[in-house]
Design a protein around this motif. Sequence first.
Motif, PDB file in Angstrom:
ATOM      1  N   UNK A 321       0.520  -1.336  -0.710  1.00  0.00           N
ATOM      2  CA  UNK A 321      -0.181   0.232  -0.359  1.00  0.00           C
ATOM      3  C   UNK A 321       1.228   1.385  -0.137  1.00  0.00           C
ATOM      4  N   UNK A 322       0.643   2.502  -0.387  1.00  0.00           N
ATOM      5  CA  UNK A 322       1.234   3.911  -0.188  1.00  0.00           C
ATOM      6  C   UNK A 322       1.262   3.555   1.607  1.00  0.00           C
ATOM      7  N   UNK A 323       1.311   3.742   1.785  1.00  0.00           N
ATOM      8  CA  UNK A 323       1.463   3.305   3.826  1.00  0.00           C
ATOM      9  C   UNK A 323       2.792   2.694   3.740  1.00  0.00           C
ATOM     10  N   UNK A 324       2.522   1.470   2.900  1.00  0.00           N
ATOM     11  CA  UNK A 324       3.705   0.587   3.288  1.00  0.00           C
ATOM     12  C   UNK A 324       4.540   1.089   2.593  1.00  0.00           C
ATOM     13  N   UNK A 456       7.560   9.370  -3.814  1.00  0.00           N
ATOM     14  CA  UNK A 456       9.417  10.087  -3.675  1.00  0.00           C
ATOM     15  C   UNK A 456       8.834  11.512  -3.582  1.00  0.00           C
ATOM     16  N   UNK A 457       8.867  11.681  -4.576  1.00  0.00           N
ATOM     17  CA  UNK A 457       8.605  13.648  -4.699  1.00  0.00           C
ATOM     18  C   UNK A 457       7.732  13.933  -3.829  1.00  0.00           C
ATOM     19  N   UNK A 458       6.954  13.659  -3.436  1.00  0.00           N
ATOM     20  CA  UNK A 458       5.629  14.138  -3.008  1.00  0.00           C
ATOM     21  C   UNK A 458       5.369  14.345  -2.048  1.00  0.00           C
ATOM     22  N   UNK A 459       5.843  12.794  -1.121  1.00  0.00           N
ATOM     23  CA  UNK A 459       6.234  12.526   0.198  1.00  0.00           C
ATOM     24  C   UNK A 459       6.732  11.926   1.575  1.00  0.00           C
ATOM     25  N   UNK A 460       8.312  13.184   0.637  1.00  0.00           N
ATOM     26  CA  UNK A 460       9.724  12.572   1.276  1.00  0.00           C
ATOM     27  C   UNK A 460       9.200  13.967   2.754  1.00  0.00           C
ATOM     28  N   UNK A 461       9.125  14.758   2.409  1.00  0.00           N
ATOM     29  CA  UNK A 461       9.014  15.928   2.941  1.00  0.00           C
ATOM     30  C   UNK A 461       8.373  15.463   4.109  1.00  0.00           C
ATOM     31  N   UNK A 462       6.939  14.925   4.188  1.00  0.00           N
ATOM     32  CA  UNK A 462       5.923  14.471   4.802  1.00  0.00           C
ATOM     33  C   UNK A 462       6.758  13.437   5.992  1.00  0.00           C
ATOM     34  N   UNK A 463       7.811  13.098   5.635  1.00  0.00           N
ATOM     35  CA  UNK A 463       8.662  12.276   7.739  1.00  0.00           C
ATOM     36  C   UNK A 463       9.701  12.939   7.837  1.00  0.00           C
ATOM     37  N   UNK A 464       9.012  13.535   9.266  1.00  0.00           N
ATOM     38  CA  UNK A 464       9.383  13.986  10.243  1.00  0.00           C
ATOM     39  C   UNK A 464      11.000  13.802  11.172  1.00  0.00           C
TER      40      UNK A 464
END
Length: 954
Positions: A321-324, A456-464
């Motif tokens: 899944x995208x969450x995975x 990756x481009x759209x979501x790596x910023x969500x990793x804190x």
Amino acid sequence: MNFKQTAFLGASALLLTTSSVIAQVKKKTTTPANKATNTARSSVKPGNPEVLPVDPNVLTGKLPNGLTYYIKPNNQPKGRAQLMLVTKAGSVLETDAQRGMAMLVQHMAFEGTRDFSKQDLTGFLRKTGDRFGADTSAFTSYDETTYQLSVPTDTAKTFADGFNILANWAARITFDPTALAAQKNLLAAQAAEGGKNPQSKLQQAALPLLLNNSRYGARSPIGTEATLKNIDLAAIKGFYNDWYRPDMQAVVAVGDFDPKKVLEMIKFSFASLRNPVPEKPLPQYASPATAGTSVKFVTEKGFPYTFVQIVSKHPSLIVKTPGDMLQNMRISLFNQLLNNRITDLTKIPSPPIRYGQSGYAEFIGKQDAFSTLALAKSAADLETGFKAVAAELERAKKFGFTITEVERAKQNVLQQVSASYSAKDNSPSASYASEYEHAFIVKQGIPGIDYEYDYYVNNIGKVSVADLNALAGKLISSQNRVILVEADDSDKDKLPNEQTLLKWEADAGNSLTAYVDDSAIPFMATLPTPGKVNDIKVDSTLSVINLKLSNGARVILKPTTFEPNQVLISAYALGGTSLAPDADFTSANIAAQIIGSSGVATFNQTQVNKMIGDKGFSLTPYISDISQGVTGFAQADNFGPAMQLLYLYFTNPRKDPAVWQNYIEQAKAALTRNANTPGVVYQDTVQAVLGGYNPRVMPATTEKLNAASLDKAFDFYKARFADASNFTFTITGDFTVKDIIPFVATYIASLPSGNTHETFKNLGIHPPAGQITKTVTKGVSDKSTVQLVFDGAYDYNDANNLTMDGLEETLNMRLVDSLKDGNGIYSPSVRASYVKIPEGRYKVTIAFLADAGNTDKAIAYTLGEINKLKQSGPTAKETQVFVEREARNLQAQYKQNAFWQAALTSAAQNQEDPDKLLSRMQGLEKIDAAALKDAANKYLGNNLIKLILLPEKK
């Protein structure tokens, strides 16, 4: 992008026992491109937002009999396809009496099938370019057996035969009794040999605990000598019929073809296969979790290291899944962060460990593992090393990571996934096929690099930072954990007990402070005054530009579009250690290694690593026997910082006494550790004999190391890089000449020069002439190691070089057949090399293992095959195989940056016309059986050195 891979734990290769455990899981290489395309894999329904989509470029589905297929068009390499048959039948399915059965079936597949005899299969593999058979065209692990073929697609029959062979392996192996007996003996001997060296003995002792005493711990794919010898024909046929069936198999096809036509070919070859009635239920095995921490100390005579491994096991993450995928992204960042901290322990003054590695990866038995490995300086230093590593783990768990660390890691990950995305049209078919093979086995998603890049481009910023700190708290766990210490038997009394080791760990967590991240600043605050490009010559034949700079340096530019954003960089000048006096040779010989580990200017190596960690480049200085230089690579958009580092390696190298002291201490420890290691003693002897016992080729000694000095090493390094006019720089890759010339002027043309016209000295170091036999008696293995070395003077030219390559290929084919025919020769290889400088010389090395009691017979057989070749020459078919294979290799190499980088540099160094690089294909037309026969008589003559390693007499 999946950095949580099985391969991670195997990276320590020869040092660590667990690496051989992991090697049994996947006997293949993951390419850089595959690191990004291995992320998330699962056959899922399109349009469901809860699961990952299937890559639209992949045609996947099932035949009515349950066989799964993955088909993807890809034209790298052009005119070829990578085919795989994947079967969910590995060693974990074996009963106690069947141990080794899965691998035995794999070997029998190459002994003949209903429609293809052994000779047919061998001929097909040769014709299509595969060198060997069962050991390189297939692998068996705990959960699968996979067969792989690389076949041409421009010949319809050969392409179709590839699928037919896979179908024959899937259901039509004939199990000839005579061949079965030979293969049983071969594998039984390998199993017996595997349990006799120290590394294997330690692995066998540790594996059950690492796998929680599960079925996986008792099912090494190689099996056991006893069970293999007792397998009969009925038993192996029963195993084959039970588990080799369509509903447990997949066909993977990636290559230069029409996917719809390939689907029809798969249907034609595989649709008639049937599942057995009744089907045997497929058991599901796992490695169950255990509470707390288990500690195990294992020692073995002759094991040359003292190391500790801390393994915390977790349920396997299956990315569906995208969450995975988001969690997998966090893991990739976590791996970089923690591994950097552990490896930094090896670079500080008086480092507490010699080697360290840490990360989270796939393991065995449906579990992942967070594993930290550390090689202690000695058994007496285990406490210091263990506490240092344990402290870093506790520091990460207690204080977490810094924002600067995390941002660097994010940039690094984005650059890697961007590079993979840019290279998607140039990724080899084998990397995609490997991805789909793994997807079938573990049931992960295959969204494709387009989806992965966007995600990756759209979501790596969500990793804190908080996310990664929480992940550290979860993965660095004392539950379901094993702490394993391995050492030599002689050090047993120096090892702690379990209570002491755990107390060391507890003490390591005392008085910890948060990690301090050094800030990264530019390599150079002030840029050098640019020099000038005095002359530009264009070689239109090769699309190469030759520059002559104002300081006398020469630059060769080869712009390409083969690998987007990749630029290869190298520089060389003649001289090397040949210019060092004998008394200073040891210092000179290790100078580049020391300086390359010491940083540049005011930056130590740890700071340099951080400064380049997110910029995608690497440069390493070297000094060989006849030359010195720098080699490395850069991403095109970070070419400037790479050139700054190159400039500093020339003009401002750093002298670090702590690095020197650590190197000398490690080298001395290695001398003690390896003094009685059979392989090391043998290789030292080989090096000495082949170097004519010249003092420069003799093994290091404590006396030589004591006589070496950092001042001499540093001064020698500076002298070798002082005059840029002696250097030739080669730059190949994704750039335009217009854009790169300003960098050349600023960082290369500005280098100091003195027009010394320095070159190497020919010291005449080469193997002695005549017939020589040198035998080393060491160890307890029941196998001998043999090298037969032919050498002599050589007229270095294109025609001779091509003929020498053909001779190497022919001998390889002959000796591989010897292995299959059971002539007591194991793992044969032939390597031919030739050089022009310091003088024209050639060397042909034939290496193999043999049963210790039949060593003379094996040598006689090998020399007999050589005499046959000298008397009768190769067959027309053998010659044709070489010519066709070499032609295919050349076609592929002409589209690779690495080929052009090496070839242009070699041509410059040997003062050859580089345009001849394109004439090798025409030279192949002149290769015939007579030419190879003449080469065999010319080069496999009177100068023969036999180098033999035998076990000690009992």
